[in-house]
Design an enzyme around this catalytic site. Structure first.
Site, short mmCIF file in Angstrom:
data_model
loop_
_atom_site.label_atom_id
_atom_site.label_comp_id
_atom_site.label_asym_id
_atom_site.label_seq_id
_atom_site.Cartn_x
_atom_site.Cartn_y
_atom_site.Cartn_z
N ASN A 160 11.66 -5.99 20.63
CA ASN A 160 12.08 -7.24 19.96
C ASN A 160 10.64 -7.81 19.64
O ASN A 160 10.05 -8.40 20.34
CB ASN A 160 12.60 -8.08 20.92
CG ASN A 160 12.95 -9.58 20.27
OD1 ASN A 160 12.77 -9.71 19.09
ND2 ASN A 160 13.08 -10.69 21.12
N LYS A 187 9.88 -10.56 17.82
CA LYS A 187 9.84 -11.93 17.60
C LYS A 187 9.23 -12.11 16.38
O LYS A 187 9.50 -11.76 15.38
CB LYS A 187 9.31 -12.60 18.98
CG LYS A 187 9.87 -11.97 20.25
CD LYS A 187 9.58 -12.97 21.59
CE LYS A 187 9.81 -12.23 22.58
NZ LYS A 187 10.05 -13.00 23.78
N HIS A 196 19.82 -14.07 21.58
CA HIS A 196 18.64 -14.10 22.30
C HIS A 196 18.33 -15.63 22.98
O HIS A 196 18.61 -16.58 22.60
CB HIS A 196 17.31 -13.69 21.55
CG HIS A 196 16.09 -13.71 22.44
ND1 HIS A 196 15.32 -14.50 22.78
CD2 HIS A 196 15.68 -12.40 22.85
CE1 HIS A 196 14.39 -13.90 23.45
NE2 HIS A 196 14.44 -12.70 23.42
N GLU A 236 15.83 -17.43 23.22
CA GLU A 236 15.01 -18.37 22.45
C GLU A 236 15.86 -18.90 21.22
O GLU A 236 15.59 -19.95 20.75
CB GLU A 236 13.84 -17.40 21.72
CG GLU A 236 12.92 -17.24 22.81
CD GLU A 236 12.09 -15.98 22.65
OE1 GLU A 236 12.03 -15.44 21.62
OE2 GLU A 236 11.43 -15.51 23.55
N GLU A 247 19.13 -10.49 30.24
CA GLU A 247 17.80 -11.00 30.13
C GLU A 247 17.68 -12.52 30.91
O GLU A 247 17.97 -13.60 30.21
CB GLU A 247 17.25 -11.33 28.65
CG GLU A 247 17.32 -10.04 27.81
CD GLU A 247 16.15 -10.20 26.83
OE1 GLU A 247 15.47 -9.22 26.94
OE2 GLU A 247 16.41 -11.29 26.32
N GLY A 255 8.98 -13.65 28.57
CA GLY A 255 7.82 -14.08 28.21
C GLY A 255 6.93 -14.42 28.93
O GLY A 255 5.88 -15.08 28.76
N SER A 300 9.88 -9.22 30.52
CA SER A 300 8.58 -8.92 30.98
C SER A 300 8.95 -7.50 31.51
O SER A 300 7.87 -7.02 32.32
CB SER A 300 8.25 -9.96 32.16
OG SER A 300 7.73 -11.14 31.47
C1 PEP Z 1 12.74 -10.58 24.77
O1 PEP Z 1 11.96 -10.95 23.80
O2 PEP Z 1 13.78 -9.99 24.68
C2 PEP Z 1 11.98 -10.03 26.13
C3 PEP Z 1 12.37 -9.61 27.00
O3 PEP Z 1 10.55 -10.54 25.98
P1 PEP Z 1 9.51 -10.02 27.08
O4 PEP Z 1 9.55 -8.67 27.26
O5 PEP Z 1 8.08 -10.32 26.12
O6 PEP Z 1 9.68 -10.84 28.16
#
Ligand code: PEP
Length: 255
Positions: free
Chosen positions: A13, A15, A98, A100, A170, A176, A216
């Site tokens: 992803n 972003k 997501h 975000e 998630e 992040g 992460s």
């Molecule tokens: C994500 O954007 O879905 C995500 C898991 O980000 P990150 O791996 O940076 O935590």
């Protein structure tokens, strides 16, 4: 439990990162590193990068995804992109719900459901994100919340359509932040999502649904996370912006 019934999917992803020319360069760098992967490999990119990504990924095992989709087929929705537009552009997957989007753009469980249905009906595969905040976890609501979000997202999705659906657990506190859920926490969250699916569609159907972990995940911790019984790959943010790191994660899921 039989993990082999499910396809592992590693999805990046991006972003709000990479211009079209940067997209071409990064995918060209990734292609040789990802060739021969024994899992589904997807890159979900900003709308403006889709054409470049589809072109660069041609002839490779990389599938292209979008990061959102509108739930209406067409009309007066300035700035939005429909499922049919994405399909025609060569997109196969789309991230829906997501954290975000839930956090900054007013995404609700209802719109997550509508977006998922729009994607499925257009022949796209939604990657539906669910996850608890740190506060919800500390209050002991993780299981209740994950089951609620999962069931809400899948309202009016048929058992047959689930073969084209990916769920991504998630935990919001792990996205992040550099804080990864432990492998056991990831497995447990994914298991709650699977149980929610089993409660609606039956255990046999739930066994076949791909449920990723995201938060992460990186080149160092991917091995341990994707080895877990309920973890069928990952949704990767930061580490999907680096060809080498992403390829290590894909290799971990290919074992
Ligand atoms: C994500 O954007 O879905 C995500 C898991 O980000 P990150 O791996 O940076 O935590």
């Amino acid at each position: 439990m039989n993990k082999s019934l499910r396809k592992a999917v590693i999805a990046g992803n991006w972003k709000m990162n990479n211009t079209p020319s940067q997209t071409t360069a990064l995918i060209n760098e990734m292609k040789p590193l990802l060739a021969g992967a024994d899992c589904e490999v997807v890159l979900c990119v900003p709308f403006i990068d889709i054409a470049a990504a589809v072109e660069a990924a041609k002839g490779s095992n990389i599938k292209i995804g979008a990061e959102n989709v509108h739930f209406k087929a067409s009309g007066a929705y300035t700035g939005e992109i429909s499922a049919e537009m994405l399909k025609e552009a060569g997109v196969e997957y789309v991230v829906v719900g997501h954290s975000e989007r839930r956090q900054y753009f007013g995404e609700t469980d209802q719109t997550v459901n509508l977006r998922s249905l729009a994607a499925i009906n257009a022949g796209l595969k939604p990657i539906i994100c669910v996850g608890e905040t740190l506060e919800q976890r500390e209050l002991g609501y993780t299981e209740t919340l994950l089951k609620y979000q999962t069931k809400m997202a899948l309202t009016n999705v048929t058992a047959d359509q689930l073969k084209d659906v990916v769920i991504a657990y998630e935990p919001v506190w792990a996205i992040g932040t550099g804080v990864t859920a432990t492998a056991d926490q990831a497995d447990e969250g994914n298991r709650y999502c699977r149980e929610a699916i089993a409660e609606v569609y039956g255990a046999d159907v739930a066994e076949t649904v791909t449920i990723q972990y995201g938060g992460s995940m990186n080149a160092k911790n991917a091995d341990e996370l994707v080895a877990k019984e309920n973890v069928d790959g990952g949704l990767i943010g930061g580490a999907s912006l680096k060809a080498e790191d992403f390829s290590v994660i894909v290799k971990a899921a290919s074992k």
